[in-house]
Design an enzyme around this catalytic site. Structure first.
Site, PDB file in Angstrom:
ATOM      1  N   GLY A  14     -21.360  41.485 -18.144  1.00  0.00           N
ATOM      2  CA  GLY A  14     -19.910  41.234 -18.223  1.00  0.00           C
ATOM      3  C   GLY A  14     -19.496  39.951 -17.524  1.00  0.00           C
ATOM      4  O   GLY A  14     -18.313  39.597 -17.519  1.00  0.00           O
TER       5      GLY A  14
ATOM      6  N   GLU B  90     -19.987  40.750  -7.864  1.00  0.00           N
ATOM      7  CA  GLU B  90     -20.721  42.015  -7.701  1.00  0.00           C
ATOM      8  C   GLU B  90     -21.758  41.883  -6.587  1.00  0.00           C
ATOM      9  O   GLU B  90     -21.939  42.796  -5.778  1.00  0.00           O
ATOM     10  CB  GLU B  90     -21.389  42.393  -9.030  1.00  0.00           C
ATOM     11  CG  GLU B  90     -20.372  42.803 -10.090  1.00  0.00           C
ATOM     12  CD  GLU B  90     -20.939  42.941 -11.486  1.00  0.00           C
ATOM     13  OE1 GLU B  90     -20.215  43.468 -12.333  1.00  0.00           O
ATOM     14  OE2 GLU B  90     -22.073  42.523 -11.735  1.00  0.00           O
TER      15      GLU B  90
ATOM     16  N   LYS C 294     -27.974  42.592 -13.707  1.00  0.00           N
ATOM     17  CA  LYS C 294     -26.548  42.817 -13.913  1.00  0.00           C
ATOM     18  C   LYS C 294     -25.949  41.530 -14.481  1.00  0.00           C
ATOM     19  O   LYS C 294     -26.609  40.519 -14.573  1.00  0.00           O
ATOM     20  CB  LYS C 294     -25.860  43.180 -12.595  1.00  0.00           C
ATOM     21  CG  LYS C 294     -26.331  44.517 -12.051  1.00  0.00           C
ATOM     22  CD  LYS C 294     -25.615  44.952 -10.794  1.00  0.00           C
ATOM     23  CE  LYS C 294     -24.139  44.728 -10.778  1.00  0.00           C
ATOM     24  NZ  LYS C 294     -23.402  45.298 -11.932  1.00  0.00           N
TER      25      LYS C 294
ATOM     26  N   GLY D 195     -17.363  46.746 -15.761  1.00  0.00           N
ATOM     27  CA  GLY D 195     -18.054  47.172 -16.979  1.00  0.00           C
ATOM     28  C   GLY D 195     -17.632  48.576 -17.391  1.00  0.00           C
ATOM     29  O   GLY D 195     -16.842  49.232 -16.700  1.00  0.00           O
ATOM     30  N   SER D 196     -18.183  49.053 -18.488  1.00  0.00           N
ATOM     31  CA  SER D 196     -17.728  50.334 -19.040  1.00  0.00           C
ATOM     32  C   SER D 196     -18.110  51.522 -18.147  1.00  0.00           C
ATOM     33  O   SER D 196     -17.350  52.491 -18.043  1.00  0.00           O
ATOM     34  CB  SER D 196     -18.291  50.523 -20.453  1.00  0.00           C
ATOM     35  OG  SER D 196     -19.705  50.470 -20.438  1.00  0.00           O
TER      36      SER D 196
HETATM   37  C1  5RP Z   1     -20.941  43.314 -15.319  1.00  0.00           C
HETATM   38  C2  5RP Z   1     -22.115  44.157 -15.056  1.00  0.00           C
HETATM   39  C3  5RP Z   1     -22.119  45.558 -15.600  1.00  0.00           C
HETATM   40  O1  5RP Z   1     -22.322  46.442 -14.558  1.00  0.00           O
HETATM   41  C4  5RP Z   1     -23.233  45.673 -16.604  1.00  0.00           C
HETATM   42  O2  5RP Z   1     -23.067  44.673 -17.603  1.00  0.00           O
HETATM   43  C5  5RP Z   1     -23.263  47.050 -17.248  1.00  0.00           C
HETATM   44  O3  5RP Z   1     -22.181  47.197 -18.093  1.00  0.00           O
HETATM   45  P1  5RP Z   1     -21.838  48.591 -18.794  1.00  0.00           P
HETATM   46  O4  5RP Z   1     -21.514  49.550 -17.705  1.00  0.00           O
HETATM   47  O5  5RP Z   1     -20.649  48.260 -19.667  1.00  0.00           O
HETATM   48  O6  5RP Z   1     -23.036  49.009 -19.608  1.00  0.00           O
HETATM   49  O7  5RP Z   1     -23.065  43.774 -14.412  1.00  0.00           O
HETATM   50  O8  5RP Z   1     -21.134  42.004 -14.849  1.00  0.00           O
END
Ligand code: 5RP
Length: 223
Positions: free
Chosen positions: A100, A106, A97, A32-33
């Site tokens: 993404g 994870e 979570k 993720g970002s």
């Molecule tokens: C991906 C995740 C990410 O950690 C979650 O979606 C947060 O994303 P971001 O850091 O882009 O806000 O669980 O599967």
């Protein structure tokens, strides 16, 4: 300070934390970002770590792009630290979570790690989980069965259209679940045949939560 700068501040704090715990070994890295900010920060000190275990193909590619060796979890053993983002987090360090779609890997990397450091912007902190839809990774042939069972649990599942996980499965995004007892709901969902994993991280919450905000980075520790 914008949200991205808050994510970056949390990522930098997580890097300091990781290095202060000896660094050196193999680090677990999420997706993720926010996790991308951590990867970019790690690149600047890459000589201080042996490599990284990635929780997604996208993160593995980003790590390789920075010249950071990507290590298979099966070769790494227990990881000292895993750093990853979240879509929602509580002060109990329970998380949602999977925005993404990398939730299963994870969860595996978190389970294989001694300390799970969750990094996020302060806007991710909630009083109760559940505003963000809960991602559930499902074996494709079980889509209808799992959807019916999720409805029995009070959920409103919706197929994430055109999306396939790194494991070749589908995602059902579920709204309307009562997540007031997140560990119980996590177990109930895990027991549905055809479910690979859900994006609830309550039975194995984060150990440390670092929230980037206007006033700096707030660090919450489990217990
Ligand atoms: C991906 C995740 C990410 O950690 C979650 O979606 C947060 O994303 P971001 O850091 O882009 O806000 O669980 O599967």
């Amino acid at each position: 300070m914008n949200t991205d700068a808050m994510k970056q501040a949390a990522a930098r704090a997580a890097l300091d934390y990781t290095l202060s715990r000896g660094g050196g070994g193999v680090v677990g890295v999420g997706s993720g970002s926010t996790a991308n900010h951590f990867i970019d920060a790690l690149a600047a000190v890459k000589g201080k770590v042996d490599g990284a275990v990635a929780s997604s193909e996208a993160s593995a590619e980003r790590l390789r792009g920075h010249g950071i060796p990507v290590v298979a979890l099966n070769q790494a053993g227990e990881l000292p630290v895993y750093v990853d983002g979240a879509d929602e987090a509580t002060r109990h360090l329970h998380l949602i979570k999977g925005g993404g779609g990398a939730l299963t890997r994870e969860k595996i990397v978190a389970a294989a790690s001694k300390v799970f450091v969750c990094i996020a912007d302060r806007g991710k902190l909630v009083g109760r989980l559940g505003n963000f839809p809960l991602a559930v990774e499902v074996i494709p042939m079980a889509q209808s069965l799992v959807a019916r069972e999720l409805v029995k649990l009070g959920g409103l599942p919706q197929l994430r259209d055109g999306f396939t996980t790194d494991n070749g499965n589908i995602i059902l995004d579920v709204r309307n679940l009562d997540l007031s007892e997140p560990a119980k709901m996590e177990s109930a969902i895990d027991h549905i045949a055809g479910v690979v994993a859900s994006g609830l991280f309550a039975r194995r919450p984060a150990d440390v939560l670092m929230l980037g905000g206007e006033g700096g980075v707030e660090t919450l520790v489990l217990g």
